[in-house]
Design an enzyme around this catalytic site. Sequence first.
Site, mmCIF file in Angstrom:
data_model
loop_
_atom_site.group_PDB
_atom_site.id
_atom_site.type_symbol
_atom_site.label_atom_id
_atom_site.label_comp_id
_atom_site.label_asym_id
_atom_site.label_seq_id
_atom_site.Cartn_x
_atom_site.Cartn_y
_atom_site.Cartn_z
ATOM 1 N N SER A 1 11.006 35.136 -11.623
ATOM 2 C CA SER A 1 10.803 34.860 -10.201
ATOM 3 C C SER A 1 11.796 33.820 -9.725
ATOM 4 O O SER A 1 12.243 32.954 -10.501
ATOM 5 C CB SER A 1 9.377 34.320 -10.026
ATOM 6 N N TYR B 1 1.818 28.386 -12.817
ATOM 7 C CA TYR B 1 2.311 29.766 -12.730
ATOM 8 C C TYR B 1 3.832 29.789 -12.828
ATOM 9 O O TYR B 1 4.423 30.513 -13.634
ATOM 10 C CB TYR B 1 1.856 30.425 -11.421
ATOM 11 N N LYS C 1 6.820 31.202 -15.844
ATOM 12 C CA LYS C 1 8.014 32.042 -15.660
ATOM 13 C C LYS C 1 9.209 31.390 -16.361
ATOM 14 O O LYS C 1 9.975 32.044 -17.074
ATOM 15 C CB LYS C 1 8.319 32.250 -14.175
#
Length: 343
Positions: free
Chosen positions: A128, A153, A157
């Site tokens: 992302s 979160y 990544k």
Amino acid sequence: MKKECVLVSGGAGYIGSHTAVELINAGYDVVIADNFSNSDIHAVEGVRKITGVDVPCVEVDCCDMEAFRSKVFEKYEFNSVIHFAASKAVGESVEKPLKYYRNNLTSFMNVIELMRDFKRPNIVFSSSCTVYGEPDKQPVTEQTPRKPAESPYGNTKTMCEDILRDSIKAYEGLKGIALRYFNPIGAHPSALIGELPRGVPQNLVPYITQTAAGLRECLSVFGDDYPTPDGSCIRDYIDIVDLAKAHVTAIRRMIENRNKEAYEIFNIGTGRGVSVLELIRKFQEVNHLKLNYKIAPRRAGDIIAIWADPTRANNELGWKAERTLDETLVSAWNWEKHLRGIK
Ligand code: UFG
């Protein structure tokens, strides 16, 4: 000739289901693995309906190593994996960091370990643009430095990218591509698959479409006093079908041994920054409706502006965002109408 098979973990999810369709359209066999923790079997049925192919779907949690091994790796002959299976709500990850670290890291490490053991060489990882944080310069290229993540979160990544890089260095034969997505929006033109948020949507476009459908009273625009031309935040909204096609090009590149390095990274965006207010205006215009919205305070943790320099993906993958923002916003509304039975 036997078709190449691709395992799509998290294939019942938003990006996974669209990618399964594009892989099949491009001539690949697909196996879907999903634990349905944040997805629905209807998405798999949608994939089958669109493609006319009875795609196999295994209900399995990628965190359960033994089940993953016996139900998927021992049963299906694939050389390539696209790993989507992960939790993705930024806000929830702040409240439940262990859930995010456990789920996102364990499932990814299990995939890599099984790929190593079963000699399955190619992996695409869903990364992302969150890894860039608030960039100092726009647009961001793959060389733009990563910044400390704003949420657990986002941190998963960054950590998964590193796990992939180090594993590829260590395990011979393993190749991988991390695709750094910008903001995926829209739905398949058939309106048979799309985004299915559980509960109150956290992302902008599902909130817009649910407001237009009358499920939400009013959309809040989080901040109009940012240092941007109209004061609202800027993002690079990438059409979901275009994004799905980027995965096909990445898989093909590895299968055909065209990658320049064993581990490669590509930004997947349009190269165009669009503000929240611009997006709302466009949505109203192309769908001929009026949206109820108000200006609200800023949301904690929001990046002011980010958009991609997709040159590397354009040149190396031969991929380019094709659908216009108008088409994408029409598809998002068509999907919502299909879900709610609105004519
Ligand atoms: N926004 C609103 N109102 C809403 C929802 C969103 O004004 O009801 C605004 C946000 O403040 C932001 C923009 O719309 O300015 C986009 O917000 P999204 O929540 O749709 O997307 P984000 O850019 O915050 O997050 C997305 C993905 C994350 C990913 C991140 C990377 O959802 O998974 O991009 O920057 F980590």
